[in-house]
Design a protein around this motif. Structure first.
Motif, PDB file in Angstrom:
ATOM      1  N   PRO A 580       0.825  -1.219   0.000  1.00 26.60           N
ATOM      2  CA  PRO A 580       0.000   0.000   0.000  1.00 26.60           C
ATOM      3  C   PRO A 580       0.852   1.259   0.000  1.00 26.60           C
ATOM      4  CG  PRO A 580      -0.718  -1.549   1.710  1.00 26.60           C
ATOM      5  CD  PRO A 580       0.588  -2.049   1.198  1.00 26.60           C
ATOM      6  N   ASP A 581       0.346   2.306  -0.657  1.00 31.40           N
ATOM      7  CA  ASP A 581       0.991   3.605  -0.559  1.00 31.40           C
ATOM      8  C   ASP A 581       0.530   4.278   0.739  1.00 31.40           C
ATOM      9  OD1 ASP A 581      -1.570   4.603  -1.008  1.00 31.40           O
ATOM     10  OD2 ASP A 581      -1.159   5.315  -3.030  1.00 31.40           O
ATOM     11  N   ALA A 582       0.899   5.541   0.915  1.00 32.54           N
ATOM     12  CA  ALA A 582       0.583   6.229   2.168  1.00 32.54           C
ATOM     13  C   ALA A 582      -0.918   6.321   2.404  1.00 32.54           C
ATOM     14  CB  ALA A 582       1.202   7.629   2.162  1.00 32.54           C
ATOM     15  N   GLY A 583      -1.711   6.263   1.343  1.00 30.47           N
ATOM     16  CA  GLY A 583      -3.161   6.312   1.487  1.00 30.47           C
ATOM     17  C   GLY A 583      -3.816   4.947   1.591  1.00 30.47           C
ATOM     18  N   GLY A 584      -3.029   3.882   1.643  1.00 33.27           N
ATOM     19  CA  GLY A 584      -3.584   2.542   1.768  1.00 33.27           C
ATOM     20  C   GLY A 584      -3.970   1.902   0.453  1.00 33.27           C
ATOM     21  N   LEU A 585      -3.597   2.495  -0.662  1.00 34.84           N
ATOM     22  CA  LEU A 585      -3.980   1.971  -1.973  1.00 34.84           C
ATOM     23  C   LEU A 585      -2.835   1.141  -2.548  1.00 34.84           C
ATOM     24  CD1 LEU A 585      -6.160   2.050  -4.244  1.00 34.84           C
ATOM     25  CD2 LEU A 585      -4.866   3.944  -5.233  1.00 34.84           C
ATOM     26  N   ILE A 586      -3.169  -0.075  -2.980  1.00 33.46           N
ATOM     27  CA  ILE A 586      -2.207  -0.942  -3.656  1.00 33.46           C
ATOM     28  C   ILE A 586      -2.500  -0.871  -5.155  1.00 33.46           C
ATOM     29  CG2 ILE A 586      -1.296  -3.274  -3.892  1.00 33.46           C
ATOM     30  CD1 ILE A 586      -2.293  -3.876  -1.088  1.00 33.46           C
ATOM     31  N   THR A 587      -1.484  -0.565  -5.935  1.00 33.56           N
ATOM     32  CA  THR A 587      -1.652  -0.490  -7.383  1.00 33.56           C
ATOM     33  C   THR A 587      -0.840  -1.592  -8.047  1.00 33.56           C
ATOM     34  OG1 THR A 587       0.188   1.041  -7.645  1.00 33.56           O
ATOM     35  CG2 THR A 587      -1.977   2.003  -7.270  1.00 33.56           C
ATOM     36  N   VAL A 588      -1.474  -2.231  -9.015  1.00 35.95           N
ATOM     37  CA  VAL A 588      -0.798  -3.252  -9.816  1.00 35.95           C
ATOM     38  C   VAL A 588      -0.852  -2.778 -11.267  1.00 35.95           C
ATOM     39  CG1 VAL A 588      -0.738  -5.671 -10.502  1.00 35.95           C
ATOM     40  CG2 VAL A 588      -1.514  -5.047  -8.204  1.00 35.95           C
ATOM     41  N   PRO A 589       0.213  -2.149 -11.760  1.00 37.99           N
ATOM     42  CA  PRO A 589       0.195  -1.664 -13.146  1.00 37.99           C
ATOM     43  C   PRO A 589       0.326  -2.811 -14.139  1.00 37.99           C
ATOM     44  CG  PRO A 589       2.336  -1.278 -12.146  1.00 37.99           C
ATOM     45  CD  PRO A 589       1.477  -1.839 -11.065  1.00 37.99           C
ATOM     46  N   ASP A 590      -0.041  -2.528 -15.373  1.00 31.29           N
ATOM     47  CA  ASP A 590       0.097  -3.505 -16.467  1.00 31.29           C
ATOM     48  C   ASP A 590      -0.558  -4.835 -16.110  1.00 31.29           C
ATOM     49  OD1 ASP A 590       1.638  -1.634 -17.923  1.00 31.29           O
ATOM     50  OD2 ASP A 590       3.414  -2.204 -16.775  1.00 31.29           O
ATOM     51  N   PHE A 591      -1.755  -4.737 -15.565  1.00 29.59           N
ATOM     52  CA  PHE A 591      -2.518  -5.934 -15.185  1.00 29.59           C
ATOM     53  C   PHE A 591      -3.158  -6.503 -16.445  1.00 29.59           C
ATOM     54  CE2 PHE A 591      -6.498  -7.810 -13.332  1.00 29.59           C
ATOM     55  CZ  PHE A 591      -5.886  -8.808 -12.582  1.00 29.59           C
ATOM     56  N   ALA A 592      -2.606  -7.602 -16.930  1.00 25.67           N
ATOM     57  CA  ALA A 592      -3.054  -8.174 -18.203  1.00 25.67           C
ATOM     58  C   ALA A 592      -2.957  -9.697 -18.134  1.00 25.67           C
ATOM     59  CB  ALA A 592      -2.209  -7.641 -19.356  1.00 25.67           C
ATOM     60  N   TYR A 593      -3.803 -10.362 -18.899  1.00 27.09           N
ATOM     61  CA  TYR A 593      -3.801 -11.823 -18.964  1.00 27.09           C
ATOM     62  C   TYR A 593      -2.414 -12.331 -19.362  1.00 27.09           C
ATOM     63  CZ  TYR A 593      -5.189 -16.541 -20.329  1.00 27.09           C
ATOM     64  OH  TYR A 593      -5.302 -17.898 -20.425  1.00 27.09           O
ATOM     65  N   PRO A 594      -1.903 -13.383 -18.716  1.00 26.25           N
ATOM     66  CA  PRO A 594      -2.555 -14.267 -17.744  1.00 26.25           C
ATOM     67  C   PRO A 594      -2.202 -13.960 -16.284  1.00 26.25           C
ATOM     68  CG  PRO A 594      -0.583 -15.322 -18.558  1.00 26.25           C
ATOM     69  CD  PRO A 594      -0.620 -13.953 -19.192  1.00 26.25           C
TER      70      PRO A 594
END
Length: 986
Positions: A580-594
């Motif tokens: 998580p970042d400072a705001g509690g948000l987890i980001t997963v970039p380039d989320f693509a199959y599979p």
């Protein structure tokens, strides 16, 4: 007064300014030349930035140093209750029997119920028989020997048989114990086993003999005890040797008879704390056949009891321990560490006389991994799971911290009367660690059930806490592979129970998970083929908001592909971790199959008592969204330069003349937004407003009313004030929702034939001058035929604490059908921009989306700050195929500088920061030569602007809040009025 007044800083040094009138040049700025010479051209396409991640530190234990114990408050203890049929201990707890008599009668009742006085005899089954016997055993440790003789008599080992003669274990005299006569005794070293041989309908040890004449099962039991005691002692656990006092295992304790033939059923092995030879004694019911594993497990319980000095145990401790919460809490760690210890004996001394029994310690692992949301110290009752499957925790802690960590916890129990969770915390502190911080790693390791794999260089050991070094991890997976909820799936092999979700681009959903203290939940998010932005291989950004609870720790595991890039991912190899970042948000970039991304989330709050931890469920919300990359507009950014500035332009004079003449209308105010109506009228929106009339000499009477918001409607050169209440007793046009609350105005626009205005509600929380805060955003609709009363007032998004409505860019001017709503993430200085949008013009009923660096989100809490240095109020206005942002500079307190930026899109990025004008009024060296005067919140008025020429306003105010004829607001009402200026861009 607008909320900028709350931003008081102890000492404010304001830049000098010179009063001007008529045509004026923009204030010089050292960055002007650089701004004008910047390369200008097609704006670059937006990209998905990497967020600023907070990577948790790798837990690294320091050399152990005893930590100060936590001091728990003394609690009154309720005596244990063994049900209505039990009378002896009940009389003892009421003070009717001495402890000696309670033990004497209690033990007598087990063997000869009729020998107990009639009024003390049990009338039926006793609740929790093993606990009852344990309680009597602990009481017996502190009574005179005669009273305890029945449960703690002496028993000697038989004489050793000559080597050639072999063993005849049943040649000794019979021995009666707990209502059973044992005809056989076998000893080796410091251990003695009492048993019977099965036959003629009598239960006991199978009549299968070794060549030495001893029953095979007995030989296994003795060999196992000898191996286990050696290993435990090498591991640092004490077991004293007393001459003539062997440690005893009794095989065949099925039931202890009581009144009426109703017995205390013994259905699982357990250890009496105080039994034969006045020592801990292992009791095993008939039918138990784990001849090699069972003694190793039960002997560790004997070791555990060495950490309690039973002769010195207080009554309160005994009652507390057996009563319920403490008993289960302690038994959880007893069983978890006994299973762990039994396993260690096989690892340390790989002697396997009965192949397969070395695996029995792990047979209950499913009871933990199938319910990961259960309390960390969940207890299922004596002889029942899940405490047996909890061997995972001591395994993890000894691998990650110190091989002797488990022993440290038992020393903490001994030295500080800690319960296990307290002891684990205390031991971890001794290594400089916070056990709470280790929970996430533990639950990730449980999901992987494999050796930790290396992280990318240079921090190759960053994931060392996300796995086990134990070579039996395959056994653990095998034990859950065919069971409900834990078998394998598309991601890979067996692992803990989880929730699996197909997650295409455009997903936005909230999941609810019920956890107990210390428990965890696993969510697998699976990207969908051909779903996302084709420009990046059908990718999106996965956003996971875990910020709803401070006692929550989370991470996302992204699994490595099984083969080359683009092949199916494969558990348990980690490709990367996201936090998580400072705001509690987890980001997963380039989320693509599979791709599969697994969220691991744990409740880090722990319950000292297992019963409380298990019975305190809490619901955790997880908001999940997949956003498409931002697609910026393409344009040629024009060079931003200011050709001219003219001050004191209309309608400034119109407002001044109106203030001087009105009998009961507007004489000063701030905010100063404007909306042009279809009939040509302009509605001016004000926050705090002084009402007339003024005195004949132009001063303001100290009785003048101040209301929190008004409209002033301009029709040509005529102004009319719209407020609530009456002319004699004016009130805010937008009335407060309750005591101690008020509304300040935001921007407005036209929607569905009505005027729609954003308001921010504030509230008081104390009696101090600055004891107030932002509460929420609302939007009010006004019929154009009646601007005095709102038609409707509805709540707007407010969960992030952002004051929305700093500016509006209506759909009619945005170029893409969206109304853009600008807000501010407030702070004393360096205020930051937020942006939202609604398709169409209705802010009340439209669907809000929020700007993030990764795309538009439907969740307000996921929005992120953009530009730093804007004010509480500002404007974004179309300008020649691009967009102009105008704002006061908030990078310094009460700055007099007004800047402009440009962008190809209404949502930025805003670049080419350029000074437009320096407000001359504020500060001790300003045009008023008054340290209390401030200026703030500049914005453009589109209805009065055209082409490259803009009309803008800003507010001037005084922080002299005295109610006195010589106070600023009363001696000079002209201070608190908007100033208007015209600027032309080159």
């Amino acid at each position: 007064m607008r909320k900028t007044l709350a931003l008081v800083i102890a000492t404010v040094v304001l830049a000098g300014a010179v009063s001007t009138s008529g045509a004026a040049q923009a204030a010089p700025d050292p960055d002007t030349a650089r701004a004008a010479s910047r390369a200008v051209g097609t704006a670059p396409a937006p990209h998905t930035p990497e967020p600023d991640l907070i990577t948790p530190p790798v837990p690294r234990p320091k050399p152990f140093e005893e930590a100060p114990p936590s001091i728990a408050p003394h609690k009154a203890v309720t005596p244990p209750d063994f049900g209505p049929n039990e009378r002896i201990l009940s009389a003892y707890h009421r003070g009717k029997l001495s402890r000696d008599d309670a033990v004497r009668y209690g033990l007598t009742a087990l063997r000869s119920p009729r020998a107990v006085p009639a009024h003390l005899r049990q009338t039926g089954a006793i609740r929790d028989p093993q606990r009852y016997l344990t309680y009597l055993s602990m009481l017996a440790a502190s009574v005179e020997p005669g009273a305890a003789r029945m449960i703690a008599p002496d028993v000697a080992a038989p004489a050793a048989a000559p080597a050639a003669a072999g063993y005849d274990d049943c040649a000794a005299d019979p021995f009666d114990y707990l209502g059973v006569t044992y005809r056989c005794r076998a000893s080796a070293g410091e251990f003695l086993i009492l048993f019977n041989i099965a036959g003629a309908g009598r239960p006991g040890i199978p009549a299968d003999y070794h060549s030495n004449g001893r029953a095979m099962a007995v030989q296994h039991l003795l060999n196992s005890l000898a191996i286990a005691v050696d290993e435990y002692r090498e591991m640092g656990y004490p077991l004293p040797v007393r001459d003539g006092k062997p440690w005893v295992l009794v095989y065949g304790v099925d039931e202890i008879p009581v009144v009426g033939g109703v017995g205390l059923e013994i259905d699982a092995p357990f250890v009496l704390p105080f039994g034969l030879n006045q020592q801990a004694t292992i009791l095993v019911p008939n039918g138990q056949t784990d001849w090699d594993y069972l003694p190793r497990h039960e002997l560790f319980h004997v070791m555990q009891y060495q950490y309690w000095d039973k002769s010195d145990v207080s009554l309160d401790f005994i009652a507390s321990y057996v009563r319920g919460k403490e008993f289960g809490s302690m038994n959880w760690w007893m069983e978890a560490t006994a299973e762990w210890a039994a396993h260690q004996t096989y690892v340390r001394e790989p002697y396997l006389p009965i192949p397969g029994e070395e695996k029995l310690y792990a047979r209950n692992v499913h009871d933990v991994l199938s319910m990961p949301g259960s309390a960390l110290n969940s207890w299922g009752g004596l002889g029942r799971s899940p405490q047996y499957g909890a061997f995972l925790l001591p395994t993890y802690l000894t691998e990650q911290i110190d091989p002797v960590f488990v022993r440290r916890t038992w020393e903490s129990i001994r030295d500080h009367d800690h319960l296990p969770i307290e002891a684990i915390r205390h031991a971890a502190q001794g290594y400089g660690l916070n056990f709470k911080d280790m929970l996430l790693g533990y639950h990730i390791a449980n999901y992987r059930l494999a050796k930790a794999n290396a992280a990318p260089a240079p921090t190759v050991d960053a994931w060392r806490s996300y796995g086990y070094t134990d070579t039996d991890t395959k056994l653990w997976r095998d034990n859950i592979s065919a069971l409900s909820g834990t078998s394998g799936d598309i991601l890979g092999g067996a692992r803990p129970a989880r929730k699996s979700h197909s997650t295409p681009a455009g997903t936005h959903v909230e999941y609810q998970d019920i956890l107990r203290k210390g428990g965890a939940v696993y969510h697998d998010f699976r990207a969908v083929q051909s779903s996302g932005d084709p420009g990046c291989g059908y990718c999106s950004t996965l956003l996971i908001d875990t910020s709803k609870d401070a006692n929550r720790s989370s991470a996302v595991v992204i699994w490595s592909p099984a083969g080359s890039a683009g092949t199916q991912v494969k558990y348990p190899s980690i490709k990367t971790m996201r936090y998580p970042d400072a705001g509690g948000l987890i980001t997963v970039p380039d989320f693509a199959y599979p791709m599969v991304a697994t969220l691991v989330s744990t409740w880090t709050e722990l319950g000292i008592h297992s019963a409380d931890a298990d019975s305190s469920p809490k619901t955790f919300s997880t908001y999940v969204e997949t956003t498409l990359p931002l697609t910026g507009r393409s344009c040629v950014l024009r060079p931003l330069s200011v050709r001219s500035v003219e001050t004191t332009v209309e309608p400034e004079g119109t407002f001044n003349r109106y203030a001087a003449s009105t009998p009961d209308g507007w004489t000063g105010g701030d905010s100063t937004y404007s909306v042009k109506l279809p009939d040509g009228r302009i509605v001016w929106l004000f926050s705090d407003t002084w009402m007339g009339p003024l005195n004949g000499d132009g001063t303001r009477p100290v009785s003048a009313p101040l209301v929190n918001n008004t409209f002033v409607v301009q029709s040509g050169g005529t102004l009319t004030t719209y407020q609530g209440g009456t002319a004699g007793a004016p009130r805010a046009l937008m009335p407060p929702s309750g005591p101690g609350k008020w509304y300040w105005v935001g921007d407005g626009h036209l929607s569905g034939g009505q005027l729609q205005v954003v308001y921010q509600e504030y509230e008081r929380f104390g009696s101090g001058a600055w004891d107030w805060r932002f509460n929420r955003n609302v939007v009010a609709n006004f019929a154009l035929s009646n601007l005095r009363t709102p038609v409707s007032v509805r709540e707007l998004p407010s969960a992030s604490g952002v004051a929305w409505g700093s500016g509006l860019l209506p759909a009619s001017r945005s170029g893409d059908g969206y109304t853009y709503v600008y807000g501010v993430d407030d702070s004393p200085i360096n205020k930051q921009m937020r942006i939202a949008r609604v398709y169409g013009s209705d802010l009340a009923n439209g669907t809000w989306q929020y700007h993030t660096p990764w795309g538009w989100t439907f969740r307000e809490q996921n929005s992120r700050n953009l530009l730093t240095g804007i004010a509480n109020e500002y404007s974004v206005t179309p300008w020649g195929g691009q967009f102009l942002l105008l704002s006061q500079d908030s990078t310094e307190a009460f700055s007099g500088q007004i800047n402009a930026w440009t962008s190809c899109s209404p949502y930025g990025p805003f670049t080419q920061k350029t000074p437009v004008y320096r407000m001359p009024e504020p500060g001790p060296y300003g045009s008023y030569w008054n340290p209390y005067v401030i200026s703030y919140n500049a914005h453009v008025h589109p209805a009065l602007s055209s082409g490259d020429t803009f009309i803008a306003s800003y507010n001037v105010n005084s922080m002299d809040t005295r109610v006195s004829p010589d106070a600023d607001h009363y001696r000079d009402p002209g201070i608190y009025r908007p100033r208007f200026f015209r600027f032309t861009l080159g």
